[in-house]
Design a protein around this motif. Structure first.
Motif, short mmCIF file in Angstrom:
data_model
loop_
_atom_site.label_atom_id
_atom_site.label_comp_id
_atom_site.label_asym_id
_atom_site.label_seq_id
_atom_site.Cartn_x
_atom_site.Cartn_y
_atom_site.Cartn_z
N ASN A 65 19.77 -25.13 0.04
CA ASN A 65 19.78 -26.55 0.40
C ASN A 65 19.12 -27.34 -0.73
N GLY A 66 18.76 -28.58 -0.45
CA GLY A 66 18.16 -29.42 -1.48
C GLY A 66 16.81 -28.90 -1.94
N HIS A 67 16.02 -28.38 -1.01
CA HIS A 67 14.71 -27.84 -1.41
C HIS A 67 14.87 -26.72 -2.44
N TRP A 70 15.48 -28.29 -5.85
CA TRP A 70 14.22 -28.83 -6.38
C TRP A 70 13.53 -27.72 -7.18
N PHE A 92 10.84 -38.30 -0.52
CA PHE A 92 11.51 -37.26 -1.30
C PHE A 92 10.96 -37.13 -2.71
N VAL A 141 14.01 -39.80 -8.07
CA VAL A 141 14.97 -39.66 -6.96
C VAL A 141 15.88 -40.89 -6.99
N VAL A 143 18.37 -42.02 -4.89
CA VAL A 143 18.23 -42.70 -3.60
C VAL A 143 17.21 -41.92 -2.78
N THR A 145 15.97 -40.98 0.52
CA THR A 145 16.63 -40.97 1.82
C THR A 145 15.71 -41.46 2.94
N ASP A 172 17.22 -36.54 -8.85
CA ASP A 172 17.65 -36.00 -7.56
C ASP A 172 18.72 -36.93 -6.99
N ILE A 174 20.65 -35.94 -4.33
CA ILE A 174 21.07 -35.21 -3.13
C ILE A 174 21.65 -36.18 -2.09
N ALA A 175 21.01 -37.34 -1.92
CA ALA A 175 21.54 -38.31 -0.95
C ALA A 175 22.66 -39.15 -1.52
N GLN A 197 25.73 -31.21 1.58
CA GLN A 197 25.83 -31.63 2.98
C GLN A 197 25.70 -33.11 3.22
N LYS A 198 25.75 -33.90 2.15
CA LYS A 198 25.63 -35.35 2.35
C LYS A 198 26.92 -36.00 1.87
C1 LIG Z 1 18.22 -34.37 1.88
C2 LIG Z 1 17.45 -34.59 0.63
C3 LIG Z 1 16.64 -33.59 0.08
C4 LIG Z 1 16.39 -32.28 0.74
O1 LIG Z 1 17.54 -31.58 1.01
P1 LIG Z 1 17.50 -30.34 2.04
O2 LIG Z 1 18.91 -29.87 2.00
O3 LIG Z 1 17.09 -30.90 3.36
O4 LIG Z 1 16.55 -29.35 1.52
C5 LIG Z 1 16.03 -33.85 -1.13
N1 LIG Z 1 16.16 -35.03 -1.74
C6 LIG Z 1 16.91 -36.03 -1.23
C7 LIG Z 1 17.02 -37.33 -1.95
C8 LIG Z 1 17.58 -35.84 -0.02
O5 LIG Z 1 18.31 -36.82 0.51
#
Ligand SMILES: *Cc1c(COP(=O)(O)O)cnc(C)c1O
Length: 399
Positions: A65-67, A70, A92, A141, A143, A145, A172, A174-175, A197-198
Protein backbone atom coordinates in the motif's frame (compact mmCIF):
# COMPACT_ATOMS: atom_id res chain seq x y z
CA UNK A 1 -36.74 6.09 6.94
CA UNK A 2 -33.83 4.20 5.33
CA UNK A 3 -33.54 4.90 1.62
CA UNK A 4 -30.14 3.28 1.34
CA UNK A 5 -31.03 0.08 -0.50
CA UNK A 6 -29.46 0.42 -3.91
CA UNK A 7 -25.91 0.84 -5.06
CA UNK A 8 -23.77 2.19 -2.18
CA UNK A 9 -21.41 5.10 -2.79
CA UNK A 10 -18.19 4.91 -0.79
CA UNK A 11 -17.06 8.54 -0.94
CA UNK A 12 -13.99 8.11 1.31
CA UNK A 13 -10.52 9.01 0.01
CA UNK A 14 -9.33 5.50 -0.65
CA UNK A 15 -10.15 2.87 -1.44
CA UNK A 16 -12.07 4.65 -4.17
CA UNK A 17 -15.02 3.43 -6.24
CA UNK A 18 -13.85 0.43 -8.30
CA UNK A 19 -15.18 0.28 -11.88
CA UNK A 20 -17.15 -2.89 -12.71
CA UNK A 21 -14.74 -3.42 -15.60
CA UNK A 22 -11.82 -3.59 -13.19
CA UNK A 23 -13.68 -6.05 -10.94
CA UNK A 24 -14.67 -8.17 -13.93
CA UNK A 25 -11.11 -8.19 -15.27
CA UNK A 26 -9.96 -9.63 -11.94
CA UNK A 27 -12.62 -12.34 -11.85
CA UNK A 28 -10.80 -15.18 -13.59
CA UNK A 29 -8.67 -18.25 -12.85
CA UNK A 30 -5.05 -17.74 -11.81
CA UNK A 31 -2.64 -17.54 -14.75
CA UNK A 32 0.78 -19.13 -15.21
CA UNK A 33 3.36 -16.71 -13.82
CA UNK A 34 6.57 -17.85 -15.52
CA UNK A 35 5.79 -16.77 -19.04
CA UNK A 36 3.00 -16.32 -21.50
CA UNK A 37 0.28 -13.72 -21.14
CA UNK A 38 1.53 -12.28 -17.82
CA UNK A 39 4.83 -11.21 -19.36
CA UNK A 40 3.10 -9.38 -22.20
CA UNK A 41 0.59 -7.86 -19.80
CA UNK A 42 3.34 -6.39 -17.68
CA UNK A 43 5.25 -5.02 -20.65
CA UNK A 44 2.12 -3.14 -21.69
CA UNK A 45 1.46 -1.68 -18.25
CA UNK A 46 4.79 0.11 -17.87
CA UNK A 47 4.41 2.71 -20.65
CA UNK A 48 0.89 3.48 -19.47
CA UNK A 49 2.04 4.00 -15.89
CA UNK A 50 4.71 6.39 -17.19
CA UNK A 51 2.07 8.21 -19.21
CA UNK A 52 -0.04 8.74 -16.08
CA UNK A 53 3.01 9.99 -14.13
CA UNK A 54 4.18 12.11 -17.10
CA UNK A 55 7.69 10.71 -16.96
CA UNK A 56 10.15 8.97 -19.23
CA UNK A 57 11.99 7.58 -16.21
CA UNK A 58 11.93 4.24 -14.41
CA UNK A 59 9.24 2.71 -12.26
CA UNK A 60 9.50 -0.01 -9.61
CA UNK A 61 6.33 -1.82 -8.56
CA UNK A 62 5.63 -3.40 -5.20
CA UNK A 63 2.94 -5.54 -3.61
CA UNK A 64 2.20 -2.88 -1.02
CA UNK A 65 0.00 0.00 0.00
CA UNK A 66 1.09 3.62 0.30
CA UNK A 67 2.92 3.06 3.57
CA UNK A 68 5.09 0.51 1.77
CA UNK A 69 6.23 2.93 -0.92
CA UNK A 70 6.92 5.60 1.70
CA UNK A 71 9.43 3.08 3.05
CA UNK A 72 10.69 2.04 -0.40
CA UNK A 73 11.45 5.64 -1.40
CA UNK A 74 13.48 6.28 1.75
CA UNK A 75 15.27 2.90 1.65
CA UNK A 76 16.57 3.44 -1.89
CA UNK A 77 17.83 6.98 -1.46
CA UNK A 78 19.06 7.56 2.11
CA UNK A 79 21.46 6.16 4.68
CA UNK A 80 21.18 5.95 8.45
CA UNK A 81 21.85 9.39 9.91
CA UNK A 82 21.22 11.28 6.64
CA UNK A 83 19.26 14.49 7.01
CA UNK A 84 15.83 14.82 5.35
CA UNK A 85 13.56 17.86 5.21
CA UNK A 86 9.88 16.89 5.37
CA UNK A 87 7.33 19.48 4.26
CA UNK A 88 4.01 18.88 6.03
CA UNK A 89 0.57 20.27 5.24
CA UNK A 90 -1.42 17.65 7.14
CA UNK A 91 -1.29 14.11 8.45
CA UNK A 92 0.40 12.49 5.45
CA UNK A 93 3.47 14.74 5.40
CA UNK A 94 4.04 13.75 9.02
CA UNK A 95 3.40 10.08 8.25
CA UNK A 96 6.16 9.93 5.64
CA UNK A 97 8.50 11.80 8.04
CA UNK A 98 7.75 9.34 10.87
CA UNK A 99 8.47 6.42 8.53
CA UNK A 100 11.89 7.86 7.69
CA UNK A 101 12.62 8.62 11.34
CA UNK A 102 11.85 5.03 12.33
CA UNK A 103 14.37 3.89 9.72
CA UNK A 104 17.15 5.98 11.29
CA UNK A 105 16.98 9.11 9.13
CA UNK A 106 17.57 12.47 10.83
CA UNK A 107 14.28 14.16 9.93
CA UNK A 108 13.49 17.85 10.19
CA UNK A 109 9.84 18.78 9.66
CA UNK A 110 8.76 22.14 8.24
CA UNK A 111 5.12 22.31 9.27
CA UNK A 112 2.76 24.60 7.35
CA UNK A 113 -0.29 23.81 9.48
CA UNK A 114 -3.56 22.15 8.48
CA UNK A 115 -5.09 24.70 6.12
CA UNK A 116 -2.24 26.24 4.10
CA UNK A 117 0.06 25.00 1.35
CA UNK A 118 3.82 24.76 1.55
CA UNK A 119 5.39 28.23 1.32
CA UNK A 120 8.24 27.87 -1.20
CA UNK A 121 10.02 30.93 0.22
CA UNK A 122 10.31 29.27 3.62
CA UNK A 123 11.71 26.17 1.93
CA UNK A 124 14.22 28.23 -0.05
CA UNK A 125 15.30 30.08 3.12
CA UNK A 126 15.84 26.84 5.03
CA UNK A 127 17.81 25.29 2.18
CA UNK A 128 19.97 28.41 1.80
CA UNK A 129 21.04 28.02 5.45
CA UNK A 130 22.22 24.49 4.70
CA UNK A 131 25.51 25.55 3.09
CA UNK A 132 27.14 22.17 3.67
CA UNK A 133 24.27 20.45 1.83
CA UNK A 134 23.61 18.06 4.71
CA UNK A 135 19.96 17.75 3.65
CA UNK A 136 19.83 14.84 1.20
CA UNK A 137 16.13 14.78 0.39
CA UNK A 138 13.06 17.01 0.59
CA UNK A 139 9.72 15.20 0.85
CA UNK A 140 6.54 16.85 -0.35
CA UNK A 141 2.97 15.50 -0.40
CA UNK A 142 1.25 16.75 -3.56
CA UNK A 143 -2.26 16.42 -2.13
CA UNK A 144 -2.55 15.88 1.59
CA UNK A 145 -5.57 13.62 1.88
CA UNK A 146 -6.35 14.70 5.45
CA UNK A 147 -6.50 18.47 4.90
CA UNK A 148 -7.16 18.38 1.11
CA UNK A 149 -4.37 20.94 0.64
CA UNK A 150 -2.77 20.74 -2.80
CA UNK A 151 0.87 21.84 -2.99
CA UNK A 152 2.68 23.48 -5.89
CA UNK A 153 5.38 20.95 -6.82
CA UNK A 154 7.02 23.15 -9.48
CA UNK A 155 7.32 26.02 -6.98
CA UNK A 156 9.10 23.77 -4.47
CA UNK A 157 11.44 22.60 -7.27
CA UNK A 158 12.14 26.26 -8.02
CA UNK A 159 12.94 26.82 -4.33
CA UNK A 160 15.55 24.04 -4.41
CA UNK A 161 17.02 25.45 -7.61
CA UNK A 162 17.05 29.02 -6.29
CA UNK A 163 19.04 27.82 -3.26
CA UNK A 164 21.35 25.85 -5.59
CA UNK A 165 20.62 22.86 -3.37
CA UNK A 166 21.29 19.30 -4.62
CA UNK A 167 18.77 17.49 -2.36
CA UNK A 168 16.40 15.07 -4.06
CA UNK A 169 12.81 16.23 -4.39
CA UNK A 170 10.52 13.30 -3.50
CA UNK A 171 6.79 13.68 -4.03
CA UNK A 172 3.88 11.63 -2.65
CA UNK A 173 1.12 11.48 -5.30
CA UNK A 174 -0.84 8.67 -3.65
CA UNK A 175 -4.04 10.73 -3.43
CA UNK A 176 -3.54 12.91 -6.47
CA UNK A 177 -2.27 10.68 -9.28
CA UNK A 178 -4.69 10.66 -12.24
CA UNK A 179 -6.93 13.23 -10.47
CA UNK A 180 -4.88 16.41 -10.07
CA UNK A 181 -2.52 17.45 -12.86
CA UNK A 182 0.99 16.19 -12.11
CA UNK A 183 4.05 16.43 -14.39
CA UNK A 184 6.93 14.45 -12.93
CA UNK A 185 9.59 15.43 -15.46
CA UNK A 186 8.45 18.95 -16.30
CA UNK A 187 8.07 19.86 -12.63
CA UNK A 188 11.39 18.30 -11.66
CA UNK A 189 10.40 15.61 -9.17
CA UNK A 190 13.29 13.14 -8.71
CA UNK A 191 11.13 10.48 -7.04
CA UNK A 192 7.37 10.09 -7.15
CA UNK A 193 5.43 7.50 -5.19
CA UNK A 194 1.86 6.34 -5.67
CA UNK A 195 -0.49 3.42 -5.05
CA UNK A 196 -3.34 1.86 -7.00
CA UNK A 197 -6.40 2.29 -4.79
CA UNK A 198 -7.22 5.96 -5.29
CA UNK A 199 -7.12 7.68 -8.68
CA UNK A 200 -6.04 4.43 -10.33
CA UNK A 201 -9.31 2.72 -9.32
CA UNK A 202 -7.88 -0.73 -8.38
CA UNK A 203 -8.34 -2.48 -5.00
CA UNK A 204 -5.48 -1.70 -2.56
CA UNK A 205 -2.34 -3.77 -3.06
CA UNK A 206 0.02 -2.18 -5.62
CA UNK A 207 2.57 0.53 -4.86
CA UNK A 208 4.71 2.42 -7.40
CA UNK A 209 7.99 4.30 -7.12
CA UNK A 210 9.06 6.36 -10.13
CA UNK A 211 12.64 7.64 -10.10
CA UNK A 212 15.03 9.56 -12.35
CA UNK A 213 18.82 9.37 -12.87
CA UNK A 214 19.57 11.66 -9.91
CA UNK A 215 17.68 9.27 -7.64
CA UNK A 216 19.43 6.29 -9.23
CA UNK A 217 22.74 7.92 -8.35
CA UNK A 218 21.60 8.31 -4.73
CA UNK A 219 20.68 4.60 -4.65
CA UNK A 220 24.36 3.68 -5.12
CA UNK A 221 25.27 4.86 -1.61
CA UNK A 222 21.93 4.37 0.18
CA UNK A 223 22.62 1.99 3.05
CA UNK A 224 19.02 1.63 4.25
CA UNK A 225 18.01 -0.55 1.34
CA UNK A 226 17.09 -4.19 1.88
CA UNK A 227 16.65 -6.85 -0.72
CA UNK A 228 12.88 -6.80 -0.95
CA UNK A 229 12.63 -3.01 -1.25
CA UNK A 230 15.55 -2.56 -3.66
CA UNK A 231 14.17 -0.82 -6.73
CA UNK A 232 17.00 -1.82 -9.11
CA UNK A 233 15.86 -5.37 -9.94
CA UNK A 234 12.24 -4.33 -10.06
CA UNK A 235 12.86 -1.56 -12.56
CA UNK A 236 15.34 -3.53 -14.71
CA UNK A 237 14.51 -7.20 -14.16
CA UNK A 238 16.47 -9.95 -15.86
CA UNK A 239 13.68 -12.42 -15.15
CA UNK A 240 9.97 -11.97 -14.79
CA UNK A 241 9.77 -12.84 -11.08
CA UNK A 242 12.07 -9.92 -10.28
CA UNK A 243 9.41 -7.34 -11.16
CA UNK A 244 7.74 -8.18 -7.85
CA UNK A 245 10.60 -10.09 -6.22
CA UNK A 246 8.46 -13.20 -6.05
CA UNK A 247 4.97 -14.09 -7.15
CA UNK A 248 3.38 -11.30 -9.18
CA UNK A 249 0.06 -9.84 -7.93
CA UNK A 250 -1.67 -11.49 -10.88
CA UNK A 251 -5.24 -10.32 -10.41
CA UNK A 252 -4.29 -6.79 -9.47
CA UNK A 253 -2.39 -6.58 -12.75
CA UNK A 254 -5.49 -7.62 -14.72
CA UNK A 255 -7.43 -4.98 -12.83
CA UNK A 256 -4.77 -2.34 -13.44
CA UNK A 257 -4.81 -3.17 -17.16
CA UNK A 258 -8.55 -2.46 -17.31
CA UNK A 259 -8.15 0.75 -15.29
CA UNK A 260 -5.34 2.06 -17.51
CA UNK A 261 -7.34 1.19 -20.63
CA UNK A 262 -10.11 3.41 -19.33
CA UNK A 263 -7.87 6.19 -18.09
CA UNK A 264 -5.10 6.39 -20.69
CA UNK A 265 -6.57 4.90 -23.86
CA UNK A 266 -10.25 5.83 -23.65
CA UNK A 267 -10.74 8.99 -21.60
CA UNK A 268 -7.16 10.33 -21.77
CA UNK A 269 -5.25 11.55 -18.73
CA UNK A 270 -5.77 15.26 -19.47
CA UNK A 271 -9.51 14.71 -19.83
CA UNK A 272 -9.49 12.82 -16.52
CA UNK A 273 -7.77 15.81 -14.88
CA UNK A 274 -10.36 18.15 -16.41
CA UNK A 275 -13.22 15.92 -15.18
CA UNK A 276 -11.84 15.94 -11.65
CA UNK A 277 -11.31 19.70 -11.77
CA UNK A 278 -14.93 20.33 -12.78
CA UNK A 279 -16.38 17.86 -10.26
CA UNK A 280 -14.26 19.41 -7.51
CA UNK A 281 -15.54 22.89 -8.40
CA UNK A 282 -19.11 21.60 -8.11
CA UNK A 283 -18.35 20.28 -4.62
CA UNK A 284 -16.79 23.60 -3.58
CA UNK A 285 -19.73 25.59 -4.97
CA UNK A 286 -22.18 23.55 -2.89
CA UNK A 287 -20.22 23.94 0.33
CA UNK A 288 -19.47 27.64 -0.23
CA UNK A 289 -23.21 28.22 -0.65
CA UNK A 290 -24.26 26.11 2.35
CA UNK A 291 -21.51 27.88 4.31
CA UNK A 292 -23.26 31.26 4.06
CA UNK A 293 -25.17 30.41 7.26
CA UNK A 294 -21.84 30.32 9.09
CA UNK A 295 -21.70 26.78 10.46
CA UNK A 296 -19.97 24.89 7.65
CA UNK A 297 -16.84 25.73 5.62
CA UNK A 298 -14.21 24.26 3.34
CA UNK A 299 -10.94 23.57 5.14
CA UNK A 300 -8.84 25.19 2.40
CA UNK A 301 -9.77 28.78 1.62
CA UNK A 302 -7.86 29.41 -1.61
CA UNK A 303 -9.27 27.42 -4.59
CA UNK A 304 -5.79 27.20 -6.15
CA UNK A 305 -4.62 25.15 -3.20
CA UNK A 306 -7.56 22.76 -3.03
CA UNK A 307 -7.28 19.19 -4.23
CA UNK A 308 -9.39 17.92 -7.12
CA UNK A 309 -9.47 14.43 -5.53
CA UNK A 310 -10.81 15.04 -2.02
CA UNK A 311 -12.39 17.90 -0.06
CA UNK A 312 -12.08 18.41 3.71
CA UNK A 313 -14.95 20.17 5.44
CA UNK A 314 -15.33 21.87 8.83
CA UNK A 315 -18.73 21.95 10.50
CA UNK A 316 -19.78 22.87 14.04
CA UNK A 317 -19.25 19.70 16.14
CA UNK A 318 -20.76 17.16 16.62
CA UNK A 319 -22.51 17.68 13.29
CA UNK A 320 -19.90 15.95 11.13
CA UNK A 321 -20.56 12.65 12.85
CA UNK A 322 -24.33 13.18 12.81
CA UNK A 323 -24.26 13.98 9.10
CA UNK A 324 -22.00 11.06 8.20
CA UNK A 325 -24.22 8.66 10.10
CA UNK A 326 -27.40 10.05 8.55
CA UNK A 327 -25.91 9.76 5.05
CA UNK A 328 -24.74 6.17 5.54
CA UNK A 329 -28.00 4.99 7.14
CA UNK A 330 -30.49 6.89 5.03
CA UNK A 331 -28.87 7.62 1.69
CA UNK A 332 -26.26 4.90 1.09
CA UNK A 333 -23.42 7.46 0.89
CA UNK A 334 -20.37 6.94 3.11
CA UNK A 335 -18.31 10.09 3.73
CA UNK A 336 -14.77 10.09 5.12
CA UNK A 337 -13.98 10.87 8.73
CA UNK A 338 -11.78 13.84 9.59
CA UNK A 339 -8.16 12.70 9.82
CA UNK A 340 -5.49 14.34 11.94
CA UNK A 341 -7.59 17.47 12.50
CA UNK A 342 -8.43 16.73 16.15
CA UNK A 343 -7.68 13.86 18.54
CA UNK A 344 -10.31 11.08 18.41
CA UNK A 345 -11.33 11.60 22.07
CA UNK A 346 -11.72 15.38 21.63
CA UNK A 347 -15.29 16.72 21.01
CA UNK A 348 -13.74 18.79 18.18
CA UNK A 349 -13.13 15.49 16.32
CA UNK A 350 -16.83 15.49 15.41
CA UNK A 351 -16.42 18.74 13.49
CA UNK A 352 -14.57 17.41 10.43
CA UNK A 353 -15.43 15.18 7.50
CA UNK A 354 -14.18 14.58 3.98
CA UNK A 355 -15.81 13.82 0.68
CA UNK A 356 -13.74 11.99 -1.92
CA UNK A 357 -14.27 12.66 -5.61
CA UNK A 358 -11.27 10.66 -6.86
CA UNK A 359 -11.13 8.04 -9.57
CA UNK A 360 -14.25 6.46 -11.05
CA UNK A 361 -16.73 9.25 -10.32
CA UNK A 362 -18.86 11.31 -12.65
CA UNK A 363 -21.33 14.17 -12.51
CA UNK A 364 -24.37 12.18 -11.41
CA UNK A 365 -22.44 10.51 -8.59
CA UNK A 366 -21.09 13.79 -7.24
CA UNK A 367 -24.47 15.53 -7.61
CA UNK A 368 -26.09 12.53 -5.92
CA UNK A 369 -23.70 12.75 -2.98
CA UNK A 370 -24.19 16.53 -2.71
CA UNK A 371 -27.98 16.16 -2.96
CA UNK A 372 -27.85 13.58 -0.19
CA UNK A 373 -25.74 15.93 1.95
CA UNK A 374 -28.29 18.71 1.40
CA UNK A 375 -31.07 16.31 2.45
CA UNK A 376 -29.04 15.42 5.54
CA UNK A 377 -28.54 19.09 6.45
CA UNK A 378 -32.33 19.55 6.19
CA UNK A 379 -33.22 16.35 8.05
CA UNK A 380 -30.89 17.17 10.94
CA UNK A 381 -31.90 20.84 11.01
CA UNK A 382 -28.31 21.97 10.53
CA UNK A 383 -27.98 25.64 9.60
CA UNK A 384 -26.97 26.11 5.97
CA UNK A 385 -27.38 28.66 3.23
CA UNK A 386 -30.00 27.75 0.62
CA UNK A 387 -29.15 26.80 -2.96
CA UNK A 388 -26.03 24.66 -2.55
CA UNK A 389 -27.26 22.03 -4.93
CA UNK A 390 -28.24 24.58 -7.58
CA UNK A 391 -24.77 26.11 -7.30
CA UNK A 392 -23.20 22.69 -7.91
CA UNK A 393 -25.54 22.01 -10.83
CA UNK A 394 -24.56 25.34 -12.38
CA UNK A 395 -20.89 24.31 -12.29
CA UNK A 396 -21.71 20.96 -13.91
CA UNK A 397 -23.78 22.79 -16.52
CA UNK A 398 -20.75 24.96 -17.30
CA UNK A 399 -22.40 28.21 -16.16
C1 LIG B 1 -3.68 7.13 1.20
C2 LIG B 1 -2.41 7.91 1.31
C3 LIG B 1 -1.26 7.37 1.89
C4 LIG B 1 -1.22 6.04 2.55
O1 LIG B 1 -1.62 5.01 1.72
P1 LIG B 1 -2.00 3.58 2.35
O2 LIG B 1 -2.31 2.79 1.13
O3 LIG B 1 -3.16 3.80 3.24
O4 LIG B 1 -0.82 3.07 3.07
C5 LIG B 1 -0.12 8.14 1.87
N1 LIG B 1 -0.10 9.37 1.36
C6 LIG B 1 -1.20 9.93 0.81
C7 LIG B 1 -1.13 11.31 0.26
C8 LIG B 1 -2.40 9.22 0.78
O5 LIG B 1 -3.49 9.77 0.25
Amino acid sequence: MPLSHGRPYLAIPGPSVIPDRVLQAMHRPAPEIHGGAMVDLLAGLLPDLRAVARTRHKVAMYISNGHGVWEASIANTLSRGDRMLALATGRFGHGWAETAEAMGVDVEVLDFGKRSPVDPDRVAARLAEDRAHAIRAVTLVHVDTATSVRNDVAAVRAALDAAGHPALLMVDCIASLACDRFEMDEWGADVMISACQKGLMVPPGLGFVFFNERAEAARVCADLVTRYWDWRMRADPEEFYQYFWGTAPTHHLFGLRAALDMLVHEEGIEAAWARHARLARAVWAAFDTWGRAGSIELNVTAPDHRSHAVTSVRIVPPNATALREWLADTAGVTLGIGLGMAAPGDPAWHGFFRIAHMGHVNAHMVLGALGSIEAGLLALDLPHGPGGLEAAAAVIAGR
